[in-house]
Design an enzyme around this catalytic site. Sequence first.
Site, PDB file in Angstrom:
ATOM      1  N   LEU A 196       2.497 -12.857 -19.859  1.00 56.34           N
ATOM      2  CA  LEU A 196       1.984 -13.894 -18.955  1.00 56.34           C
ATOM      3  C   LEU A 196       2.788 -14.008 -17.665  1.00 56.34           C
ATOM      4  CD1 LEU A 196       0.666 -14.733 -21.706  1.00 56.34           C
ATOM      5  CD2 LEU A 196       0.990 -17.097 -21.017  1.00 56.34           C
ATOM      6  N   TYR A 201      -2.174 -10.577  -5.676  1.00 55.11           N
ATOM      7  CA  TYR A 201      -2.440 -11.065  -7.036  1.00 55.11           C
ATOM      8  C   TYR A 201      -3.591 -10.277  -7.660  1.00 55.11           C
ATOM      9  CZ  TYR A 201      -3.438 -14.541 -10.732  1.00 55.11           C
ATOM     10  OH  TYR A 201      -3.646 -15.193 -11.925  1.00 55.11           O
TER      11      TYR A 201
END
Length: 313
Positions: A72, A144
């Site tokens: 994560l 991203y």
Amino acid sequence: MKRILVTGGAGFVGSHLCDRLLNDGHEVISLDNYFTGEKSNIVHLMDNPYFEVIRHDVTMPFFIEVDEIYNLACPASPIHYQYNPIKTVKTSVMGAINMLGLAKRIRAKILQASTSEVYGDPLVHPQTEDYWGHVNPIGTRSCYDEGKRVAETLFVNYHVQNKVRIKIIRIFNTYGPRMHPNDGRVVSNFIVQALKGEDITVYGDGSQTRSFQYVDDLVNGMLKMMATGDEFTGPVNIGNPGEFTILDLAEKVISLTGSKSKIVYRPLPSDDPLQRQPDISLAKEKLGWQPTVRLEAGLKKTIAYFDQLLRKG
Ligand code: NAD
Ligand code: UDP
């Protein structure tokens, strides 16, 4: 009992995942560099002898013996991932290489927290997993979006070339307690603004849509995905199909908080997707999963959390 590594374990989602894995009787190691995560998210777990905390940056190699890895580590809010875009790419790409290399060496199962951002500003609505996306490779979100897309590529190739047992989930906008109050994402921004009686900042005209998932639903989906057989690698969408305009959300937050805040309009950031809604047919079929928390119920819990946080000062 399994030994499980959670990278980004001190973040918003990671800390809820650590809670749940410990509750289910596993041994959990949180690895985090605290860029956007906070020790306060996991401090309540520190006394648990089955919980360990490691300060480390996933862009650097790391060795440990575990059964499963949830990857994560990566800032998720546009403000934070755009703060140092090169670092964001490194975190996604080198982080994936380091964690996949580890999974390969120790034969661990590894789950990647991918994102609906791989679909970019989608031309297919709702988004299905077979849609390749519409991403600007040089835009403000590309560090991203493209970082996460390369991470998916790496996961698939480690699976094909090295037989690493991979799982890819594409997470849609998720909210809940422990989002950072200055995180910049829409749900936390609106709730904090409403509770403080400040103007609610709607970007653009507020007609863009998002589908908001409560964090407990996401964590359930993550565990169900990790538990699937090795033949199912994903990617699979994990999100709540309830779709709202940003203006709807602002009005709901004002009504639920009873705030006197006014809505003000600010410029729409570049490359801000116009619409987003997950098609979750695959998750229903393969994981027997679907979200259960409605927006209003989830917002009430999140408002209660921020209310308490702001009162503490
Ligand atoms: P977050 O920013 O709260 O958590 C990310 C965590 O990763 C933080 O604790 C941060 O300190 C840590 N981190 C960042 N860079 C690191 C590095 N180089 N090395 C080690 N740790 C590092 O964000 P979140 O909402 O909890 O998101 C968690 C994951 O889920 C991210 O990978 C994100 O891309 C993905 N995701 C989240 C959402 C969402 O709506 N919350 C949507 C799609 C995907
Ligand atoms: N947004 C907004 N006001 C805010 C923060 C965000 O209107 O104070 C909008 C943003 O422009 C986007 C949506 O809310 O259209 C969701 O933004 P967020 O940063 O939460 O996540 P995204 O899905 O864009 O990554």
